[in-house]
Design a protein around this motif. Structure first.
Motif, PDB file in Angstrom:
ATOM      1  N   HIS A 141       0.821  -1.213   0.000  1.00  0.00           N
ATOM      2  CA  HIS A 141       0.000   0.000   0.000  1.00  0.00           C
ATOM      3  C   HIS A 141       0.851   1.258   0.000  1.00  0.00           C
ATOM      4  O   HIS A 141       0.354   2.346  -0.311  1.00  0.00           O
ATOM      5  N   VAL A 142       2.116   1.100   0.363  1.00  0.00           N
ATOM      6  CA  VAL A 142       3.001   2.269   0.389  1.00  0.00           C
ATOM      7  C   VAL A 142       3.115   2.880  -1.022  1.00  0.00           C
ATOM      8  O   VAL A 142       3.056   4.091  -1.182  1.00  0.00           O
ATOM      9  N   GLY A 143       3.263   2.000  -1.993  1.00  0.00           N
ATOM     10  CA  GLY A 143       3.359   2.510  -3.370  1.00  0.00           C
ATOM     11  C   GLY A 143       2.106   3.264  -3.765  1.00  0.00           C
ATOM     12  O   GLY A 143       2.163   4.339  -4.391  1.00  0.00           O
ATOM     13  N   GLU A 144       0.978   2.719  -3.397  1.00  0.00           N
ATOM     14  CA  GLU A 144      -0.303   3.347  -3.710  1.00  0.00           C
ATOM     15  C   GLU A 144      -0.435   4.684  -2.996  1.00  0.00           C
ATOM     16  O   GLU A 144      -0.813   5.699  -3.595  1.00  0.00           O
ATOM     17  N   ILE A 145      -0.095   4.640  -1.664  1.00  0.00           N
ATOM     18  CA  ILE A 145      -0.208   5.851  -0.852  1.00  0.00           C
ATOM     19  C   ILE A 145       0.794   6.893  -1.344  1.00  0.00           C
ATOM     20  O   ILE A 145       0.478   8.091  -1.444  1.00  0.00           O
ATOM     21  N   ALA A 146       2.002   6.446  -1.649  1.00  0.00           N
ATOM     22  CA  ALA A 146       3.027   7.374  -2.136  1.00  0.00           C
ATOM     23  C   ALA A 146       2.597   7.984  -3.485  1.00  0.00           C
ATOM     24  O   ALA A 146       2.811   9.176  -3.742  1.00  0.00           O
ATOM     25  N   GLY A 147       1.988   7.149  -4.328  1.00  0.00           N
ATOM     26  CA  GLY A 147       1.514   7.659  -5.623  1.00  0.00           C
ATOM     27  C   GLY A 147       0.430   8.699  -5.438  1.00  0.00           C
ATOM     28  O   GLY A 147       0.417   9.757  -6.105  1.00  0.00           O
ATOM     29  N   GLU A 148      -0.516   8.428  -4.511  1.00  0.00           N
ATOM     30  CA  GLU A 148      -1.596   9.373  -4.259  1.00  0.00           C
ATOM     31  C   GLU A 148      -1.049  10.660  -3.653  1.00  0.00           C
ATOM     32  O   GLU A 148      -1.472  11.770  -4.025  1.00  0.00           O
ATOM     33  N   ALA A 149      -0.077  10.510  -2.737  1.00  0.00           N
ATOM     34  CA  ALA A 149       0.498  11.686  -2.091  1.00  0.00           C
ATOM     35  C   ALA A 149       1.293  12.509  -3.113  1.00  0.00           C
ATOM     36  O   ALA A 149       1.196  13.751  -3.144  1.00  0.00           O
ATOM     37  N   ALA A 150       2.066  11.840  -3.960  1.00  0.00           N
ATOM     38  CA  ALA A 150       2.857  12.556  -4.978  1.00  0.00           C
ATOM     39  C   ALA A 150       1.935  13.255  -5.961  1.00  0.00           C
ATOM     40  O   ALA A 150       2.186  14.399  -6.368  1.00  0.00           O
ATOM     41  N   SER A 151       0.869  12.585  -6.346  1.00  0.00           N
ATOM     42  CA  SER A 151      -0.083  13.169  -7.280  1.00  0.00           C
ATOM     43  C   SER A 151      -0.733  14.401  -6.664  1.00  0.00           C
ATOM     44  O   SER A 151      -0.897  15.437  -7.323  1.00  0.00           O
ATOM     45  N   ALA A 152      -1.085  14.304  -5.335  1.00  0.00           N
ATOM     46  CA  ALA A 152      -1.724  15.429  -4.652  1.00  0.00           C
ATOM     47  C   ALA A 152      -0.748  16.589  -4.513  1.00  0.00           C
ATOM     48  O   ALA A 152      -1.123  17.766  -4.681  1.00  0.00           O
TER      49      ALA A 152
END
Length: 178
Positions: A141-152
């Motif tokens: 989930h880190v990749g997913e969370i990191a992707g969402e955070a980077a996108s935001a």
């Protein structure tokens, strides 16, 4: 009458002490010899044998009692030695039972300790697996969370949302480069 009493006293005074009277001396010696002979015979034939019999009986009883006492003492000594032997055997038996019980309890406690160690090892392995699974799940989930955070963050900085493929490729390359 007064004279008769005086004459009797005077006659007795003139005769003197009867054992010393020479006229009765022979009869006194006869009766002395007869009485002495009778007493000698009585003591030697009746009294002394009875006393000797009583003394012999006492000596025999004392000898018998001493013999019985010696026999009983020997018997008591034998019984005491048997008692001491039985007591020593009982103490040795008690020591053996105590050692056996101690060894059995030590074996039982060793078995329980090993069972507890095995149970703890199983629990620790299960906990480590759960931690690893939770970590793997969290890392996935880190990749997913990191992707969402980077996108935001990019969207906020630039004002426009970046392309999803570009964000996923950047996060993947950042996570693989660790």
């Amino acid at each position: 009458m007064a004279e008769a009493i005086n004459t009797g006293a005077e006659v007795a005074h003139e005769v003197g002490f009867p054992p010393f009277n020479a006229e009765t001396f022979a009869s006194q010696l006869f009766w002395l010899a007869l009485t002495f002979g009778f007493l000698y015979w009585f003591v030697s034939k009746i009294a002394l044998p009875r006393i000797a019999a009583v003394i012999d009986e006492r000596n025999q009883r004392i000898g018998t009692d001493l013999g019985e006492a010696a026999r009983l003492k020997a018997e008591a000594d034998t019984e005491f030695k048997a008692y001491e032997a039985e007591l020593a055997a009982a103490k040795a038996n008690a020591r053996a039972i105590a050692e056996e019980t101690r060894a059995r309890l030590a074996g039982d406690s060793e078995v329980q300790r090993k069972a507890l160690e095995q149970d703890l090892a199983t629990r620790i392995a299960g906990a480590e697996k759960t931690i690893a699974d939770t970590k793997a799940q969290a890392m996935s989930h880190v990749g997913e969370i990191a992707g969402e955070a980077a996108s935001a963050i990019v969207e906020r900085l630039l004002g426009a949302a970046p392309a999803a493929g570009a964000v996923d490729a950047a996060v993947k390359s950042a996570l693989d480069g660790r």
